[in-house]
Enzyme design. Structure first.
Site, PDB file in Angstrom:
ATOM      1  N   TYR A  62       0.836  -1.213   0.000  1.00 58.41           N
ATOM      2  CA  TYR A  62       0.000   0.000   0.000  1.00 58.41           C
ATOM      3  C   TYR A  62       0.870   1.262   0.000  1.00 58.41           C
ATOM      4  CZ  TYR A  62      -2.848   3.594   2.399  1.00 58.41           C
ATOM      5  OH  TYR A  62      -3.476   4.760   2.772  1.00 58.41           O
ATOM      6  N   LYS A 115       1.359   4.463  -2.687  1.00 58.39           N
ATOM      7  CA  LYS A 115       1.240   5.900  -2.399  1.00 58.39           C
ATOM      8  C   LYS A 115       2.494   6.639  -2.877  1.00 58.39           C
ATOM      9  CE  LYS A 115      -2.859   5.769  -0.626  1.00 58.39           C
ATOM     10  NZ  LYS A 115      -3.991   6.430  -1.293  1.00 58.39           N
ATOM     11  N   ARG A 173      -0.299   6.765  20.199  1.00 59.27           N
ATOM     12  CA  ARG A 173       0.529   7.200  19.068  1.00 59.27           C
ATOM     13  C   ARG A 173      -0.227   8.122  18.103  1.00 59.27           C
ATOM     14  NH1 ARG A 173       0.398   1.305  17.578  1.00 59.27           N
ATOM     15  NH2 ARG A 173      -1.161   1.150  15.949  1.00 59.27           N
TER      16      ARG A 173
HETATM   17  N1  LIG Z   1      -8.011   6.867   6.911  1.00 62.84           N
HETATM   18  C1  LIG Z   1      -6.754   7.204   7.107  1.00 62.84           C
HETATM   19  O1  LIG Z   1      -6.277   7.370   8.252  1.00 62.84           O
HETATM   20  C2  LIG Z   1      -5.855   7.440   5.926  1.00 62.84           C
HETATM   21  C3  LIG Z   1      -4.476   7.676   6.146  1.00 62.84           C
HETATM   22  C4  LIG Z   1      -3.649   7.888   5.060  1.00 62.84           C
HETATM   23  C5  LIG Z   1      -4.177   7.910   3.768  1.00 62.84           C
HETATM   24  N2  LIG Z   1      -5.505   7.674   3.588  1.00 62.84           N
HETATM   25  C6  LIG Z   1      -6.006   7.646   2.207  1.00 62.84           C
HETATM   26  O2  LIG Z   1      -7.169   8.447   2.117  1.00 62.84           O
HETATM   27  C7  LIG Z   1      -8.091   7.868   1.203  1.00 62.84           C
HETATM   28  C8  LIG Z   1      -9.430   7.675   1.896  1.00 62.84           C
HETATM   29  O3  LIG Z   1      -9.246   6.820   3.028  1.00 62.84           O
HETATM   30  P1  LIG Z   1     -10.483   6.204   3.811  1.00 62.84           P
HETATM   31  O4  LIG Z   1     -10.061   6.035   5.219  1.00 62.84           O
HETATM   32  O5  LIG Z   1     -11.705   6.956   3.489  1.00 62.84           O
HETATM   33  O6  LIG Z   1     -10.544   4.752   3.160  1.00 62.84           O
HETATM   34  P2  LIG Z   1     -11.851   3.867   2.927  1.00 62.84           P
HETATM   35  O7  LIG Z   1     -11.395   2.478   2.706  1.00 62.84           O
HETATM   36  O8  LIG Z   1     -12.851   4.122   3.993  1.00 62.84           O
HETATM   37  O9  LIG Z   1     -12.412   4.472   1.564  1.00 62.84           O
HETATM   38  C9  LIG Z   1     -11.823   4.213   0.311  1.00 62.84           C
HETATM   39  C10 LIG Z   1     -12.939   4.017  -0.703  1.00 62.84           C
HETATM   40  O10 LIG Z   1     -12.356   3.691  -1.966  1.00 62.84           O
HETATM   41  C11 LIG Z   1     -13.206   2.750  -2.593  1.00 62.84           C
HETATM   42  N3  LIG Z   1     -12.473   1.930  -3.560  1.00 62.84           N
HETATM   43  C12 LIG Z   1     -11.503   1.007  -3.306  1.00 62.84           C
HETATM   44  N4  LIG Z   1     -11.118   0.421  -4.432  1.00 62.84           N
HETATM   45  C13 LIG Z   1     -11.840   0.980  -5.441  1.00 62.84           C
HETATM   46  C14 LIG Z   1     -11.901   0.778  -6.846  1.00 62.84           C
HETATM   47  N5  LIG Z   1     -11.119  -0.123  -7.467  1.00 62.84           N
HETATM   48  N6  LIG Z   1     -12.776   1.514  -7.558  1.00 62.84           N
HETATM   49  C15 LIG Z   1     -13.569   2.435  -6.951  1.00 62.84           C
HETATM   50  N7  LIG Z   1     -13.573   2.668  -5.630  1.00 62.84           N
HETATM   51  C16 LIG Z   1     -12.704   1.951  -4.878  1.00 62.84           C
HETATM   52  C17 LIG Z   1     -13.745   1.882  -1.459  1.00 62.84           C
HETATM   53  O11 LIG Z   1     -14.965   1.247  -1.833  1.00 62.84           O
HETATM   54  C18 LIG Z   1     -13.907   2.897  -0.338  1.00 62.84           C
HETATM   55  O12 LIG Z   1     -15.227   3.387  -0.236  1.00 62.84           O
HETATM   56  C19 LIG Z   1      -7.467   6.558   0.729  1.00 62.84           C
HETATM   57  O13 LIG Z   1      -6.833   6.770  -0.513  1.00 62.84           O
HETATM   58  C20 LIG Z   1      -6.440   6.248   1.789  1.00 62.84           C
HETATM   59  O14 LIG Z   1      -5.368   5.495   1.281  1.00 62.84           O
HETATM   60  C21 LIG Z   1      -6.352   7.439   4.623  1.00 62.84           C
END
Ligand SMILES: NC(=O)c1ccc[n+]([C@@H]2O[C@H](COP(=O)([O-])OP(=O)(O)OC[C@H]3O[C@@H](n4cnc5c(N)ncnc54)[C@H](O)[C@@H]3O)[C@@H](O)[C@H]2O)c1
Length: 281
Positions: A146, A150, A184
């Site tokens: 993952y 990124k 953390r």
């Molecule tokens: N939540 C955190 O603490 C955090 C930290 C760092 C980065 N991020 C990044 O922020 C973004 C949002 O995070 P989140 O916590 O809402 O994650 P989440 O998993 O709740 O939401 C991600 C969404 O992307 C959709 N998705 C996944 N694969 C897909 C595909 N092939 N086609 C279409 N939709 C797809 C999923 O259905 C989901 O609804 C992500 O890119 C994540 O990597 C989040």
């Protein structure tokens, strides 16, 4: 009255996406997309399900929008009943995060969309020690497949900015939660309100080529310097410190082991680990 700009929001059914959907609605028309159910679109919203790995579908989604907020993709950890049971497999990361992110940037280029706000992550730099300040130009040090995706996303953003003139803002989100639940998190938390504000600033800042901002609140114990935040007008309001006393009393909030405490990767540090800690300085 000025027409609202239209923003395509990927990952709109996810944890961050749902918060952004509510928070951005007053100021933008939203085109929402996700592979999951999005619910009925409200006023000022359109909803269209799509798989981000389907290039043609993503190209159609980008037609006629002013900006893209790209939150869609798989997370680093696979969880069952809230417990991490492993890290995301290569096939899912490749399809959703690498192909998906490439498709989003390429769709923006083809449709003449000027700006993409991209959800990067601390996991692109997760194997830096927590005692190290990770700079905006520090080489990637991914902790998972993952995190690798990124690092690819940030590099793709810079490539599309340099080669095709896209305006790209990469947000290195650390820990998005309604409130910190672990000790953390005190150094890494971003609150829902600050997350909305960060994305709004990233959409509105006039003079962008390629910039990286840390996605963190105004935490007293922050692990990150955020030099671009002030320039973008991002002045986060929340501070994890208000939860510290409560967390100190909660045994479930303590770090599970020294190894997890060592790296920015935190819970993902130990996943599939066969390395040598002494080599990661
Ligand atoms: N939540 C955190 O603490 C955090 C930290 C760092 C980065 N991020 C990044 O922020 C973004 C949002 O995070 P989140 O916590 O809402 O994650 P989440 O998993 O709740 O939401 C991600 C969404 O992307 C959709 N998705 C996944 N694969 C897909 C595909 N092939 N086609 C279409 N939709 C797809 C999923 O259905 C989901 O609804 C992500 O890119 C994540 O990597 C989040």
């Amino acid at each position: 009255m000025k027409d609202k700009r239209t923003v395509l929001l990927t990952g709109a059914a996810g944890a961050v996406g749902r918060v952004l959907r509510d928070g951005l609605k007053p100021d933008y028309s939203l085109r929402l997309t996700d592979i999951r159910e999005l619910g009925e679109p409200g006023p000022g919203e359109e909803a269209q399900a799509a798989d981000l790995s389907d290039a043609e579908a993503v190209y159609r989604l980008a037609e006629g929008v002013d900006a893209i907020v790209h939150m869609g993709g798989v997370l680093g950890a696979v969880r069952e009943n809230g417990k991490m049971v492993g890290e995301s497999c290569w096939e899912d990361v490749l399809r959703s995060n690498i192909m998906g992110t490439y498709n989003v940037f390429e769709a923006a280029r083809r449709a003449g969309v000027k700006r993409v706000v991209y959800a990067s992550s601390i996991h692109a730099h997760g194997y830096y020690r927590r005692s190290t300040r990770v700079g905006l130009d520090s080489p990637p040090r991914p902790d998972t497949r993952y995190g690798l995706s990124k690092a690819f996303g940030e590099a793709a953003g810079r490539y599309f900015a340099d080669k095709y003139g896209l305006q790209v803002v990469a947000l290195r989100i650390a820990t998005f939660k309604h409130r910190p639940t672990l000790m953390r998190d005190l150094g890494t938390w971003i609150s829902p309100g600050d997350m909305v504000e960060l994305v709004r600033c990233s959409l509105e800042y006039p003079d962008t080529h390629f910039d990286v901002l840390w996605g963190v609140s105004n935490n007293t114990r922050s692990l990150y310097d955020n030099p671009n935040a002030r320039r973008y007008g991002y002045f986060p309001k929340d501070d994890s410190e208000q939860y510290r006393a409560e967390l100190l009393k909660d045994p479930a909030a303590a770090d599970s082991n020294e190894f997890e405490r060592l790296f920015h990767a935190a819970h993902l540090a130990a996943s599939e680990w066969a390395g040598d800690v002494s080599k990661i300085t």
